[in-house]
Design a protein around this motif. Structure first.
Motif, mmCIF file in Angstrom:
data_model
loop_
_atom_site.group_PDB
_atom_site.id
_atom_site.type_symbol
_atom_site.label_atom_id
_atom_site.label_comp_id
_atom_site.label_asym_id
_atom_site.label_seq_id
_atom_site.Cartn_x
_atom_site.Cartn_y
_atom_site.Cartn_z
ATOM 1 N N ALA A 103 0.845 -1.190 0.000
ATOM 2 C CA ALA A 103 0.000 0.000 0.000
ATOM 3 C C ALA A 103 0.879 1.237 0.000
ATOM 4 O O ALA A 103 2.039 1.204 0.428
ATOM 5 N N ASN A 104 0.299 2.341 -0.458
ATOM 6 C CA ASN A 104 1.004 3.619 -0.417
ATOM 7 C C ASN A 104 1.044 4.190 0.995
ATOM 8 O O ASN A 104 1.857 5.062 1.291
ATOM 9 N N ARG A 105 0.136 3.710 1.837
ATOM 10 C CA ARG A 105 0.092 4.167 3.223
ATOM 11 C C ARG A 105 -0.149 2.941 4.113
ATOM 12 O O ARG A 105 -1.183 2.304 4.031
ATOM 13 N N VAL A 106 0.837 2.629 4.955
ATOM 14 C CA VAL A 106 0.738 1.497 5.875
ATOM 15 C C VAL A 106 0.859 2.024 7.305
ATOM 16 O O VAL A 106 1.733 2.850 7.601
ATOM 17 N N PHE A 107 -0.022 1.533 8.174
ATOM 18 C CA PHE A 107 -0.047 1.949 9.581
ATOM 19 C C PHE A 107 0.194 0.716 10.445
ATOM 20 O O PHE A 107 -0.555 -0.259 10.361
ATOM 21 N N CYS A 108 1.235 0.771 11.257
ATOM 22 C CA CYS A 108 1.663 -0.425 11.997
ATOM 23 C C CYS A 108 1.629 -0.166 13.496
ATOM 24 O O CYS A 108 2.276 0.761 13.993
#
Length: 386
Positions: free
Chosen positions: A141-146
C-alpha cells in the motif's frame, strides 16, 4: 478470511485499539469511501483481554460500551488522603470485549474494506509504498499503519529512560458493602514502596465487585507472586478477607520519550504504543490514541508523506524530565505524586496530563513540588540542555 487483492490504498497492521480506532475513523469519513483498506490481524478479537480507562468531560462516543463511569475519586499518600470530585470529568472503564464486538470489522463488513487473519512477518519500505509480508502472502500500500511494538528499539539505546507501568489486577466478588460503587481509588501509595513507585488502583463496579490492581512505575517486572501478595495485603488492610477472584489481568506498558517516529517513512507510520502514543509520564494510551487518530485522519487528506505527521510539543519535554527524575529517584515517586495532588486542584492535574494547560498553569504544577524536588527537575533540565 482469504484476500485475493494484493494492493491497497491503506493497510493497517494490528487489530488492537489503535488499529481499530483508525479503521473506524476512516470508515466514518466519506473522504475515504473510495479507498481500499486492508486490516491484518493474527488473532480473533472477541474477549475481555484488555481494560482501558480514561477520563473525559461529560458524554463520549464510547459511553454505550462502558462497563462503568465515576465522578468521585480518592488519592492517598503515606501522610494524607484526598477525596475529590472529578467534575467536569468522568472516569470511565471500557472493557475490550464490548469494544471488539462493536469495532472489529468482521462484525460490520463494508465494500471497500478487507480483513485478513494472518501473522505479519516483516515490513519492507521504499520511497512510495510499503510491502507487508505475512504467512498468507505479500500485500502493499502507499500508506501502511503499523501498531506492532518493537521492544528492541528501547533496549538498544541509553539516551532516553525506559520505565514500565506494570501490574496485575483482580476482579473480585466481596461481601455486601465492601466498596463505594461511586468512588474510585485513583492511586493509593500508602503501601510498602520497597524502594520503587508502587500503588493500588481500585475501580468498584458495585458495592461487592471491584477491579483491584497492584501497579508499579519502575524498570524491572516482579514475579507474579509479588503482585498478588501486594493485592492480598491491601485487601486485608481495608478489611476485605472473604472474597472470590472472578478474573485476572496482567500487563506492562512502556513509559519512554524515545523518538519512535524515527522508524516512520513516507509510506509507513507507526501508531499506538509503537508510534509513541502512550503518555510517557503515566502509561495512559487510550485517550491519547483517540486524539492522534483525529489528527491523523485530517493529516491524510493533505497527501503529505507519513513521516511528516509527527509533532513534538513542550509536554513531551515535561514527560522526559519527569522520567529522568523518576528513573533516578524511583523510591521517591510516591512523594512526587503526593505533592502534586496536595498542592493542585484535581482538574488542573487532569488538564495537565491531557496536555491542555497554559504555560502559567504548568508553572503552578511545577511550583507544587518541594525545593529539593524542584532541584531534581532543574538538574535533569540542565543535563538535557547542556
Amino acid at each position: 478470511m482469504s484476500v485475493k487483492k494484493k494492493q491497497f490504498d491503506y493497510i493497517i497492521c494490528g487489530g488492537g485499539a489503535a488499529g481499530l480506532l483508525l479503521l473506524q475513523a476512516l470508515r466514518e469519513d466519506s473522504f475515504f469511501a473510495e479507498k481500499q483498506i486492508l486490516l491484518i490481524e493474527k488473532e480473533t478479537k472477541n474477549s475481555d483481554d484488555r481494560t482501558w480507562c480514561f477520563w473525559e468531560a461529560a458524554e463520549g462516543k464510547f459511553d454505550v460500551l462502558l462497563t462503568k463511569k465515576w465522578q468521585q475519586a480518592i488519592f492517598a499518600g503515606s501522610q494524607s488522603k484526598i477525596a475529590f470530585n472529578l467534575h467536569p470529568f468522568q472516569y470511565k472503564m471500557l472493557r475490550s470485549g464490548a469494544f471488539y464486538h462493536h469495532y472489529f470489522p468482521e462484525n460490520s463488513p463494508q465494500q471497500n474494506f478487507h480483513f485478513l487473519q494472518a501473522e505479519i512477518k516483516s515490513l519492507e519500505t521504499n520511497a512510495t509504498f510499503t510491502e507487508v509480508y505475512t504467512d498468507k502472502g505479500v500485500f502493499s500500500a502507499n500508506r501502511v499503519f503499523c501498531s506492532l511494538f518493537n521492544s528492541e528499539l528501547l533496549k538498544n539505546q541509553f539516551k532516553y529512560p525506559v520505565l514500565q507501568q506494570h501490574f496485575i489486577g483482580w476482579f473480585i466478588q466481596a461481601p455486601v458493602g465492601s466498596f463505594n460503587p461511586e468512588e474510585i481509588v485513583f492511586m493509593d501509595f500508602d503501601i510498602p514502596q520497597k524502594n520503587e513507585t508502587r500503588f493500588l488502583y481500585v475501580l468498584p463496579l458495585s458495592d461487592q465487585k471491584a477491579l483491584v490492581e497492584y501497579t508499579l512505575f519502575s524498570k524491572e517486572l516482579l514475579t507474579k507472586e509479588e503482585y498478588e501478595n501486594g493485592i492480598k495485603a491491601y485487601l486485608a488492610k481495608i478489611n476485605i478477607t472473604d472474597y472470590t477472584i472472578e478474573e485476572k489481568e496482567q500487563g506492562t506498558i512502556p513509559m519512554s520519550c524515545y523518538p519512535f517516529q524515527s522508524a516512520n517513512r513516507s509510506s509507513l507510520l507507526h501508531i499506538g504504543t509503537a508510534g509513541g502514543w502512550t503518555k510517557a509520564s503515566t502509561g495512559f494510551t487510550f485517550k491519547k490514541t483517540q486524539r492522534e487518530i483525529r489528527r491523523l485522519t485530517a493529516f491524510l487528506k493533505t497527501g503529505q508523506p507519513l513521516n511528516a505527521f509527527h509533532r513534538k510539543n513542550r509536554f513531551w519535554f515535561y514527560d522526559l524530565l519527569f522520567l529522568d527524575v523518576l528513573e533516578k529517584y524511583n523510591h521517591k515517586g510516591s512523594e512526587l505524586f503526593s505533592r502534586m495532588f496536595d498542592k493542585n486542584p484535581p482538574v488542573r492535574i487532569f488538564r495537565f496530563l491531557d496536555e491542555k494547560t497554559t504555560f502559567g498553569e504548568e508553572l503552578l504544577v511545577l511550583s507544587s513540588f518541594s525545593i529539593k524536588q524542584i532541584g531534581w527537575f532543574l538538574a535533569a533540565f540542565f543535563k538535557r540542555i547542556f
